[in-house]
Design a protein around this motif. Sequence first.
Motif, PDB file in Angstrom:
ATOM      1  N   LYS A   1       0.813  -1.013  -0.205  1.00 22.82           N
ATOM      2  CA  LYS A   1       0.102  -0.351   0.062  1.00 22.82           C
ATOM      3  C   LYS A   1       0.844   1.072  -0.184  1.00 22.82           C
ATOM      4  CE  LYS A   1      -3.635  -0.108   2.946  1.00 22.82           C
ATOM      5  NZ  LYS A   1      -4.363  -0.048   4.240  1.00 22.82           N
ATOM      6  N   SER A   2       2.085   0.853   0.682  1.00 23.13           N
ATOM      7  CA  SER A   2       2.395   2.217   0.771  1.00 23.13           C
ATOM      8  C   SER A   2       3.775   3.201  -0.244  1.00 23.13           C
ATOM      9  CB  SER A   2       4.065   2.747   2.208  1.00 23.13           C
ATOM     10  OG  SER A   2       4.505   1.328   1.700  1.00 23.13           O
ATOM     11  N   SER A   3       3.424   1.368  -1.007  1.00 22.15           N
ATOM     12  CA  SER A   3       4.139   2.380  -2.979  1.00 22.15           C
ATOM     13  C   SER A   3       2.630   2.829  -4.007  1.00 22.15           C
ATOM     14  CB  SER A   3       4.910   1.374  -2.677  1.00 22.15           C
ATOM     15  OG  SER A   3       4.387  -0.021  -3.679  1.00 22.15           O
ATOM     16  N   LEU A   4       1.517   2.792  -3.381  1.00 25.93           N
ATOM     17  CA  LEU A   4       0.398   3.252  -4.448  1.00 25.93           C
ATOM     18  C   LEU A   4       1.579   4.100  -5.023  1.00 25.93           C
ATOM     19  CD1 LEU A   4      -2.123   2.323  -2.734  1.00 25.93           C
ATOM     20  CD2 LEU A   4      -1.695   0.913  -4.844  1.00 25.93           C
ATOM     21  N   LYS A   5       1.071   4.546  -6.572  1.00 30.15           N
ATOM     22  CA  LYS A   5       1.279   5.630  -7.194  1.00 30.15           C
ATOM     23  C   LYS A   5       0.105   6.882  -7.527  1.00 30.15           C
ATOM     24  CE  LYS A   5       4.694   3.079 -10.076  1.00 30.15           C
ATOM     25  NZ  LYS A   5       5.417   2.727 -11.331  1.00 30.15           N
ATOM     26  N   ASN A   6      -1.547   6.480  -6.540  1.00 32.42           N
ATOM     27  CA  ASN A   6      -2.041   7.181  -6.825  1.00 32.42           C
ATOM     28  C   ASN A   6      -3.047   7.474  -8.408  1.00 32.42           C
ATOM     29  OD1 ASN A   6      -2.329   7.139  -3.879  1.00 32.42           O
ATOM     30  ND2 ASN A   6      -0.348   8.602  -3.850  1.00 32.42           N
ATOM     31  N   ILE A   7      -2.419   6.519  -9.201  1.00 32.14           N
ATOM     32  CA  ILE A   7      -3.254   7.199 -10.027  1.00 32.14           C
ATOM     33  C   ILE A   7      -4.944   7.396 -10.329  1.00 32.14           C
ATOM     34  CG2 ILE A   7      -1.721   5.637 -11.017  1.00 32.14           C
ATOM     35  CD1 ILE A   7      -3.368   3.198 -11.937  1.00 32.14           C
ATOM     36  N   GLY A   8      -5.717   7.015  -9.313  1.00 28.73           N
ATOM     37  CA  GLY A   8      -6.947   7.164  -9.085  1.00 28.73           C
ATOM     38  C   GLY A   8      -7.193   5.664  -9.568  1.00 28.73           C
ATOM     39  N   TYR A   9      -8.806   4.913  -8.776  1.00 36.84           N
ATOM     40  CA  TYR A   9      -9.492   4.126  -8.664  1.00 36.84           C
ATOM     41  C   TYR A   9      -9.938   4.107  -9.961  1.00 36.84           C
ATOM     42  CZ  TYR A   9      -9.364   4.628  -3.631  1.00 36.84           C
ATOM     43  OH  TYR A   9      -9.236   5.213  -2.547  1.00 36.84           O
ATOM     44  N   GLU A  10     -10.066   4.881 -10.911  1.00 38.62           N
ATOM     45  CA  GLU A  10     -10.535   3.866 -12.369  1.00 38.62           C
ATOM     46  C   GLU A  10     -10.002   3.501 -12.983  1.00 38.62           C
ATOM     47  OE1 GLU A  10     -13.352   6.303 -15.629  1.00 38.62           O
ATOM     48  OE2 GLU A  10     -13.272   7.447 -13.954  1.00 38.62           O
ATOM     49  N   ASN A  11      -8.727   4.410 -12.801  1.00 39.49           N
ATOM     50  CA  ASN A  11      -7.321   3.794 -13.402  1.00 39.49           C
ATOM     51  C   ASN A  11      -6.958   2.203 -13.124  1.00 39.49           C
ATOM     52  OD1 ASN A  11      -7.650   6.104 -15.495  1.00 39.49           O
ATOM     53  ND2 ASN A  11      -6.055   7.327 -14.016  1.00 39.49           N
ATOM     54  N   GLU A  12      -6.863   2.184 -12.259  1.00 35.60           N
ATOM     55  CA  GLU A  12      -6.703   0.557 -11.426  1.00 35.60           C
ATOM     56  C   GLU A  12      -7.682  -0.010 -12.153  1.00 35.60           C
ATOM     57  OE1 GLU A  12      -6.114   0.778  -7.527  1.00 35.60           O
ATOM     58  OE2 GLU A  12      -4.712   1.961  -7.394  1.00 35.60           O
ATOM     59  N   TYR A  13      -8.891   0.380 -11.825  1.00 32.86           N
ATOM     60  CA  TYR A  13      -9.686  -0.517 -12.093  1.00 32.86           C
ATOM     61  C   TYR A  13      -9.800  -1.243 -14.632  1.00 32.86           C
ATOM     62  CZ  TYR A  13     -14.687  -2.428 -13.819  1.00 32.86           C
ATOM     63  OH  TYR A  13     -15.793  -3.380 -14.514  1.00 32.86           O
ATOM     64  N   LYS A  14      -9.130   0.173 -14.870  1.00 32.99           N
ATOM     65  CA  LYS A  14      -8.768   0.304 -16.246  1.00 32.99           C
ATOM     66  C   LYS A  14      -8.332  -1.152 -16.623  1.00 32.99           C
ATOM     67  CE  LYS A  14     -10.783   4.437 -17.902  1.00 32.99           C
ATOM     68  NZ  LYS A  14     -10.813   5.657 -18.224  1.00 32.99           N
ATOM     69  N   ILE A  15      -6.918  -1.081 -15.336  1.00 31.19           N
ATOM     70  CA  ILE A  15      -5.475  -1.912 -15.719  1.00 31.19           C
ATOM     71  C   ILE A  15      -6.059  -3.116 -15.242  1.00 31.19           C
ATOM     72  CG2 ILE A  15      -3.427  -2.275 -14.344  1.00 31.19           C
ATOM     73  CD1 ILE A  15      -3.140   0.212 -14.225  1.00 31.19           C
ATOM     74  N   PHE A  16      -7.073  -4.045 -14.572  1.00 35.33           N
ATOM     75  CA  PHE A  16      -7.836  -4.495 -13.858  1.00 35.33           C
ATOM     76  C   PHE A  16      -8.393  -5.259 -15.069  1.00 35.33           C
ATOM     77  CE2 PHE A  16      -6.505  -3.373  -9.350  1.00 35.33           C
ATOM     78  CZ  PHE A  16      -5.770  -4.198  -9.261  1.00 35.33           C
ATOM     79  N   GLU A  17      -9.143  -4.540 -15.735  1.00 35.88           N
ATOM     80  CA  GLU A  17      -9.929  -4.959 -16.553  1.00 35.88           C
ATOM     81  C   GLU A  17      -9.442  -5.698 -17.945  1.00 35.88           C
ATOM     82  OE1 GLU A  17     -13.782  -3.185 -18.352  1.00 35.88           O
ATOM     83  OE2 GLU A  17     -12.206  -1.810 -17.705  1.00 35.88           O
ATOM     84  N   SER A  18      -8.144  -5.011 -18.239  1.00 30.04           N
ATOM     85  CA  SER A  18      -7.297  -4.694 -19.442  1.00 30.04           C
ATOM     86  C   SER A  18      -6.608  -6.128 -18.921  1.00 30.04           C
ATOM     87  CB  SER A  18      -6.784  -3.572 -19.981  1.00 30.04           C
ATOM     88  OG  SER A  18      -5.861  -3.661 -19.093  1.00 30.04           O
ATOM     89  N   ILE A  19      -5.990  -6.825 -18.211  1.00 33.43           N
ATOM     90  CA  ILE A  19      -4.834  -7.419 -17.743  1.00 33.43           C
ATOM     91  C   ILE A  19      -5.469  -9.068 -18.476  1.00 33.43           C
ATOM     92  CG2 ILE A  19      -3.480  -6.281 -15.947  1.00 33.43           C
ATOM     93  CD1 ILE A  19      -4.747  -8.352 -14.102  1.00 33.43           C
ATOM     94  N   LYS A  20      -6.931  -9.849 -18.317  1.00 31.37           N
ATOM     95  CA  LYS A  20      -7.142 -10.672 -18.880  1.00 31.37           C
ATOM     96  C   LYS A  20      -6.877 -11.448 -19.983  1.00 31.37           C
ATOM     97  CE  LYS A  20      -9.862 -14.264 -19.881  1.00 31.37           C
ATOM     98  NZ  LYS A  20      -9.278 -14.995 -21.038  1.00 31.37           N
ATOM     99  N   GLU A  21      -6.547 -10.065 -21.239  1.00 33.55           N
ATOM    100  CA  GLU A  21      -5.568 -10.416 -22.396  1.00 33.55           C
ATOM    101  C   GLU A  21      -4.365 -10.712 -22.348  1.00 33.55           C
ATOM    102  OE1 GLU A  21      -6.902  -7.761 -25.447  1.00 33.55           O
ATOM    103  OE2 GLU A  21      -8.694  -7.063 -25.170  1.00 33.55           O
ATOM    104  N   LYS A  22      -3.563 -10.100 -21.608  1.00 30.73           N
ATOM    105  CA  LYS A  22      -1.940 -10.263 -21.174  1.00 30.73           C
ATOM    106  C   LYS A  22      -1.849 -11.236 -20.350  1.00 30.73           C
ATOM    107  CE  LYS A  22      -0.638  -6.195 -22.414  1.00 30.73           C
ATOM    108  NZ  LYS A  22      -0.773  -5.008 -21.731  1.00 30.73           N
ATOM    109  N   ALA A  23      -2.940 -12.411 -20.161  1.00 27.78           N
ATOM    110  CA  ALA A  23      -2.610 -13.857 -18.981  1.00 27.78           C
ATOM    111  C   ALA A  23      -2.647 -14.804 -20.039  1.00 27.78           C
ATOM    112  CB  ALA A  23      -3.668 -13.405 -17.798  1.00 27.78           C
ATOM    113  N   LYS A  24      -3.425 -14.324 -21.465  1.00 31.19           N
ATOM    114  CA  LYS A  24      -3.761 -15.219 -22.454  1.00 31.19           C
ATOM    115  C   LYS A  24      -4.203 -16.669 -22.418  1.00 31.19           C
ATOM    116  CE  LYS A  24       0.347 -13.394 -24.828  1.00 31.19           C
ATOM    117  NZ  LYS A  24       0.976 -13.938 -25.403  1.00 31.19           N
TER     118      LYS A  24
END
Length: 257
Positions: free
Chosen positions: A168-191
Motif C-alpha cells: 500500500k505504501s508504494s501506490l502511485k495514486n493513479i486513481g481508482y478508475e485507472n486501477e480498475y481499467k488496468i485490472f479490466e485489461s490484464i485478462k488479455e495479457k494473461a492469454k
Amino acid sequence: MIIFFWDYYFIGGDNIYKKIVLVVVIISTFLGMVGCITTEKEKRIKLAEDKLQEKYNEEFQVTEIWGKSRHVFGGVCSPKSDPTLKFEGTFSEKENVEHMDEYVEATVAREVENNLMPDVNKIAEEVIIKPFVSYRNVFITNIEDMTISNYINIADNPEVGVDILIMKSSLKNIGYENEYKIFESIKEKAKFPKFSVGIYYLENEDYKQCIEYFERNARVYGSYFDIVRKYKDLGFGYPKGQINMSLEKFITLRESI
C-alpha cells in the motif's frame, strides 16, 4: 531408561569416569540418530535432482522435502539457472516409477507474471504477482517449448489463478478508475481462456512476509493464508472474457481499504 541411568550415576554414584561415559553414550546416540536422518534426506534430495535432470536435461536443486511414506516424498525444486522459479514435485524411491512435477506449469506461470507486471506496476512500485497454473500433466521437456501458447494447445481445460499483492505504501495514486481499467485489461495479457485474480493491498510488514514466504515455497498453504486473510480480496473473475465487477462496486470496495 536414560533417566534411570542418569539418576544412578549422578545421584547415587561417585565415579567421575562413569559420568563421562554416560555423557559420551548419550551424545553419540543422538548424533547417530541425526546422522541417519540427514543421510536419508540427502539421499532423497539427490534422487529428486537426478530424476529432474534426466527428464529435462538441465540441473536442478531441491531445497525442501517432506513425506513420511517409506518410498514417496515431495519437494520444493528449482532449476539451478533460476533458483527463484520454484515448483513442487512428487517422487518415488521405487525403481521404474515415474515422478510428477510442476516445472512446466511454473515456467508458464512465470510468463504470465512477466506479461502482467508492466501494467500492474503502473498501480504501485512494489508488487508481487503469483500465478498458479492448473496442473494438467502436460509432457513438455524442452524449456523453449514451455510457453503459454503451447500449454493452452496441449492441456485439457487449462486455467490460471493469479494473486496480486500490492504494498500500500508504494501506490502511485493513479486513481481508482485507472486501477480498475488496468485490472479490466490484464485478462488479455494473461492469454488463458480461464483466468481469475485475487488482489490484496498489504501493509509493509505483511508484504515483506509474503516475499519471504515465496522465497521458500512454490504453492500457497496455511501460513500464507494467515497473512492475506486479514485483508479484503478485491478479486474478479472474467466469465466470457469480461470482468465480473462493475466500476462502481470496485470504487466502493477500494475506498474501504
